[in-house]
Design a protein around this motif. Sequence first.
Motif, PDB file in Angstrom:
ATOM      1  N   CYS A  28       0.819  -1.214   0.000  1.00  0.00           N
ATOM      2  CA  CYS A  28       0.000   0.000   0.000  1.00  0.00           C
ATOM      3  C   CYS A  28       0.855   1.268   0.000  1.00  0.00           C
ATOM      4  O   CYS A  28       1.921   1.300   0.624  1.00  0.00           O
ATOM      5  CB  CYS A  28      -0.923   0.014   1.215  1.00  0.00           C
ATOM      6  SG  CYS A  28      -2.061  -1.396   1.310  1.00  0.00           S
ATOM      7  N   ARG A  29       0.359   2.279  -0.646  1.00  0.00           N
ATOM      8  CA  ARG A  29       1.065   3.559  -0.688  1.00  0.00           C
ATOM      9  C   ARG A  29       0.042   4.667  -0.906  1.00  0.00           C
ATOM     10  O   ARG A  29      -1.071   4.417  -1.370  1.00  0.00           O
ATOM     11  CB  ARG A  29       2.093   3.596  -1.827  1.00  0.00           C
ATOM     12  CG  ARG A  29       1.486   3.606  -3.228  1.00  0.00           C
ATOM     13  CD  ARG A  29       2.536   3.391  -4.301  1.00  0.00           C
ATOM     14  NE  ARG A  29       2.047   3.675  -5.640  1.00  0.00           N
ATOM     15  CZ  ARG A  29       1.303   2.854  -6.372  1.00  0.00           C
ATOM     16  NH1 ARG A  29       0.924   1.687  -5.874  1.00  0.00           N
ATOM     17  NH2 ARG A  29       0.922   3.187  -7.589  1.00  0.00           N
ATOM     18  N   ASP A  30       0.411   5.884  -0.579  1.00  0.00           N
ATOM     19  CA  ASP A  30      -0.431   7.049  -0.845  1.00  0.00           C
ATOM     20  C   ASP A  30      -0.088   7.623  -2.205  1.00  0.00           C
ATOM     21  O   ASP A  30       1.092   7.704  -2.586  1.00  0.00           O
ATOM     22  CB  ASP A  30      -0.238   8.114   0.234  1.00  0.00           C
ATOM     23  CG  ASP A  30      -0.934   7.757   1.537  1.00  0.00           C
ATOM     24  OD1 ASP A  30      -1.810   6.865   1.514  1.00  0.00           O
ATOM     25  OD2 ASP A  30      -0.608   8.371   2.568  1.00  0.00           O
ATOM     26  N   VAL A  31      -1.117   8.008  -2.938  1.00  0.00           N
ATOM     27  CA  VAL A  31      -0.964   8.552  -4.284  1.00  0.00           C
ATOM     28  C   VAL A  31      -1.721   9.864  -4.370  1.00  0.00           C
ATOM     29  O   VAL A  31      -2.896   9.938  -4.006  1.00  0.00           O
ATOM     30  CB  VAL A  31      -1.518   7.567  -5.339  1.00  0.00           C
ATOM     31  CG1 VAL A  31      -1.574   8.220  -6.715  1.00  0.00           C
ATOM     32  CG2 VAL A  31      -0.673   6.303  -5.382  1.00  0.00           C
ATOM     33  N   GLY A  36      -7.091  15.067  -5.225  1.00  0.00           N
ATOM     34  CA  GLY A  36      -7.265  14.132  -4.128  1.00  0.00           C
ATOM     35  C   GLY A  36      -6.017  13.333  -3.791  1.00  0.00           C
ATOM     36  O   GLY A  36      -5.060  13.257  -4.572  1.00  0.00           O
ATOM     37  N   THR A  37      -6.040  12.745  -2.601  1.00  0.00           N
ATOM     38  CA  THR A  37      -5.018  11.793  -2.173  1.00  0.00           C
ATOM     39  C   THR A  37      -5.712  10.457  -1.943  1.00  0.00           C
ATOM     40  O   THR A  37      -6.801  10.399  -1.363  1.00  0.00           O
ATOM     41  CB  THR A  37      -4.323  12.254  -0.885  1.00  0.00           C
ATOM     42  OG1 THR A  37      -3.675  13.503  -1.123  1.00  0.00           O
ATOM     43  CG2 THR A  37      -3.286  11.238  -0.434  1.00  0.00           C
ATOM     44  N   TYR A  38      -5.068   9.391  -2.397  1.00  0.00           N
ATOM     45  CA  TYR A  38      -5.667   8.062  -2.342  1.00  0.00           C
ATOM     46  C   TYR A  38      -4.690   7.085  -1.698  1.00  0.00           C
ATOM     47  O   TYR A  38      -3.467   7.222  -1.839  1.00  0.00           O
ATOM     48  CB  TYR A  38      -5.984   7.556  -3.756  1.00  0.00           C
ATOM     49  CG  TYR A  38      -6.889   8.469  -4.544  1.00  0.00           C
ATOM     50  CD1 TYR A  38      -8.253   8.230  -4.617  1.00  0.00           C
ATOM     51  CD2 TYR A  38      -6.372   9.580  -5.223  1.00  0.00           C
ATOM     52  CE1 TYR A  38      -9.087   9.075  -5.336  1.00  0.00           C
ATOM     53  CE2 TYR A  38      -7.191  10.426  -5.936  1.00  0.00           C
ATOM     54  CZ  TYR A  38      -8.560  10.172  -5.996  1.00  0.00           C
ATOM     55  OH  TYR A  38      -9.384  11.011  -6.717  1.00  0.00           O
ATOM     56  N   THR A  39      -5.236   6.102  -0.995  1.00  0.00           N
ATOM     57  CA  THR A  39      -4.450   4.953  -0.595  1.00  0.00           C
ATOM     58  C   THR A  39      -4.684   3.872  -1.637  1.00  0.00           C
ATOM     59  O   THR A  39      -5.826   3.483  -1.899  1.00  0.00           O
ATOM     60  CB  THR A  39      -4.860   4.444   0.796  1.00  0.00           C
ATOM     61  OG1 THR A  39      -4.643   5.489   1.749  1.00  0.00           O
ATOM     62  CG2 THR A  39      -4.038   3.225   1.196  1.00  0.00           C
ATOM     63  N   VAL A  40      -3.584   3.412  -2.253  1.00  0.00           N
ATOM     64  CA  VAL A  40      -3.651   2.395  -3.303  1.00  0.00           C
ATOM     65  C   VAL A  40      -2.883   1.170  -2.831  1.00  0.00           C
ATOM     66  O   VAL A  40      -1.718   1.273  -2.446  1.00  0.00           O
ATOM     67  CB  VAL A  40      -3.056   2.921  -4.631  1.00  0.00           C
ATOM     68  CG1 VAL A  40      -3.085   1.832  -5.696  1.00  0.00           C
ATOM     69  CG2 VAL A  40      -3.828   4.151  -5.115  1.00  0.00           C
ATOM     70  N   CYS A  41      -3.544   0.023  -2.868  1.00  0.00           N
ATOM     71  CA  CYS A  41      -2.931  -1.242  -2.450  1.00  0.00           C
ATOM     72  C   CYS A  41      -2.981  -2.218  -3.627  1.00  0.00           C
ATOM     73  O   CYS A  41      -4.047  -2.420  -4.213  1.00  0.00           O
ATOM     74  CB  CYS A  41      -3.658  -1.838  -1.256  1.00  0.00           C
ATOM     75  SG  CYS A  41      -3.692  -0.757   0.199  1.00  0.00           S
ATOM     76  N   VAL A 188      -3.801  -6.621  -9.164  1.00  0.00           N
ATOM     77  CA  VAL A 188      -5.053  -5.952  -8.813  1.00  0.00           C
ATOM     78  C   VAL A 188      -4.739  -4.720  -7.976  1.00  0.00           C
ATOM     79  O   VAL A 188      -3.960  -4.796  -7.010  1.00  0.00           O
ATOM     80  CB  VAL A 188      -5.975  -6.904  -8.033  1.00  0.00           C
ATOM     81  CG1 VAL A 188      -7.276  -6.206  -7.669  1.00  0.00           C
ATOM     82  CG2 VAL A 188      -6.254  -8.165  -8.838  1.00  0.00           C
ATOM     83  N   ALA A 189      -5.331  -3.588  -8.342  1.00  0.00           N
ATOM     84  CA  ALA A 189      -5.138  -2.345  -7.599  1.00  0.00           C
ATOM     85  C   ALA A 189      -6.453  -1.949  -6.935  1.00  0.00           C
ATOM     86  O   ALA A 189      -7.474  -1.781  -7.605  1.00  0.00           O
ATOM     87  CB  ALA A 189      -4.668  -1.226  -8.523  1.00  0.00           C
ATOM     88  N   PHE A 190      -6.424  -1.827  -5.614  1.00  0.00           N
ATOM     89  CA  PHE A 190      -7.556  -1.323  -4.850  1.00  0.00           C
ATOM     90  C   PHE A 190      -7.229   0.103  -4.427  1.00  0.00           C
ATOM     91  O   PHE A 190      -6.107   0.385  -3.990  1.00  0.00           O
ATOM     92  CB  PHE A 190      -7.798  -2.174  -3.611  1.00  0.00           C
ATOM     93  CG  PHE A 190      -8.129  -3.614  -3.896  1.00  0.00           C
ATOM     94  CD1 PHE A 190      -9.426  -3.995  -4.194  1.00  0.00           C
ATOM     95  CD2 PHE A 190      -7.134  -4.584  -3.868  1.00  0.00           C
ATOM     96  CE1 PHE A 190      -9.733  -5.322  -4.464  1.00  0.00           C
ATOM     97  CE2 PHE A 190      -7.430  -5.914  -4.120  1.00  0.00           C
ATOM     98  CZ  PHE A 190      -8.748  -6.274  -4.423  1.00  0.00           C
ATOM     99  N   ALA A 191      -8.205   0.997  -4.538  1.00  0.00           N
ATOM    100  CA  ALA A 191      -7.952   2.395  -4.174  1.00  0.00           C
ATOM    101  C   ALA A 191      -9.123   2.941  -3.377  1.00  0.00           C
ATOM    102  O   ALA A 191     -10.278   2.607  -3.619  1.00  0.00           O
ATOM    103  CB  ALA A 191      -7.737   3.246  -5.426  1.00  0.00           C
ATOM    104  N   ILE A 192      -8.784   3.790  -2.416  1.00  0.00           N
ATOM    105  CA  ILE A 192      -9.797   4.493  -1.632  1.00  0.00           C
ATOM    106  C   ILE A 192      -9.329   5.931  -1.456  1.00  0.00           C
ATOM    107  O   ILE A 192      -8.143   6.190  -1.200  1.00  0.00           O
ATOM    108  CB  ILE A 192     -10.035   3.797  -0.277  1.00  0.00           C
ATOM    109  CG1 ILE A 192     -11.151   4.488   0.508  1.00  0.00           C
ATOM    110  CG2 ILE A 192      -8.763   3.703   0.543  1.00  0.00           C
ATOM    111  CD1 ILE A 192     -11.609   3.695   1.734  1.00  0.00           C
ATOM    112  N   SER A 193     -10.241   6.878  -1.617  1.00  0.00           N
ATOM    113  CA  SER A 193      -9.860   8.283  -1.492  1.00  0.00           C
ATOM    114  C   SER A 193      -9.759   8.670  -0.021  1.00  0.00           C
ATOM    115  O   SER A 193     -10.462   8.135   0.837  1.00  0.00           O
ATOM    116  CB  SER A 193     -10.868   9.183  -2.214  1.00  0.00           C
ATOM    117  OG  SER A 193     -12.149   9.106  -1.615  1.00  0.00           O
ATOM    118  N   ARG A 194      -8.863   9.608   0.258  1.00  0.00           N
ATOM    119  CA  ARG A 194      -8.683  10.077   1.635  1.00  0.00           C
ATOM    120  C   ARG A 194      -9.706  11.159   1.980  1.00  0.00           C
ATOM    121  O   ARG A 194      -9.933  11.438   3.160  1.00  0.00           O
ATOM    122  CB  ARG A 194      -7.258  10.607   1.810  1.00  0.00           C
ATOM    123  CG  ARG A 194      -6.172   9.556   1.559  1.00  0.00           C
ATOM    124  CD  ARG A 194      -6.046   8.598   2.720  1.00  0.00           C
ATOM    125  NE  ARG A 194      -5.555   9.280   3.910  1.00  0.00           N
ATOM    126  CZ  ARG A 194      -4.258   9.439   4.184  1.00  0.00           C
ATOM    127  NH1 ARG A 194      -3.334   8.978   3.344  1.00  0.00           N
ATOM    128  NH2 ARG A 194      -3.884  10.057   5.275  1.00  0.00           N
TER     129      ARG A 194
END
Length: 251
Positions: A28-31, A36-41, A188-194
């Motif tokens: 996981c990392r922040d993008v 926006g800023t997202y956590t992407v795993c 597979v990339a999962f993303a959620i916005s901060r």
Amino acid sequence: MTLRHRLSALALALSAFAPAAAGAGHHCRDVDHLSGTYTVCTFDPALEAMRIYGVPDGSREPATYGALRDRLRDDREALLFGMNAGMYHPDYSPVGLLVENGKERSPLNRADGRGNFFLKPNGVFFVGRGAAGVMETGAFAAARPEATYATQSGPMLVIDGAIHPRFLPQGDSLNIRNGVGILPDGRVAFAISRRPVRFHDFATLFRDHLGCRNALYLDGSISSLYAPEVRRNDRLAQMGTVVAVVGTLPY
């Protein structure tokens, strides 16, 4: 092996499940993307056990990360990652397709209706035999790829490299959002916005920043994440369907 050696081996194995400092995770990392800023795993379905769980049959209680951790622990397994993975009815049953461990628990839903699920085209995220995919619902119905696990949600964010036609660059609908896409190398990339973002910005994160030709929206206001490696555990989240990456607990 001596007791001392067994304890040392156990400590080393348990360290694999210890959380890392925020932003320093292996998966996981922040993008930062647009506003926006997202956590992407990201995970490799050929190397890591990826599953999708609905609420147990007969249950009217929501799925939670804590309950799933307990369920897995009974089988000597560990929850390494979790994210809400689809929309549900008031009784927490899925609105669309749910395949769990090869069993179809809810059928594909091709009906018309109101709400994000029916903002067509919608689609399916599926996992099977060391590979994963995201397909538009009609294409999935026609191809019927082998899927050990699958969840249907909507709308599609990216369809064969194109942004969903209903998304506007200056749209005023802002929400915390999460979704899933397939990277060019099959991971597979999962993303959620901060923080709250518009659909268009979220879709371009997958297409333009991550390079996904297909990506699917999983939900908005209930978006949540379980990622111990970045010290994220949305323990109050209540869900109908959860996508999980699972590991084996050391003995």
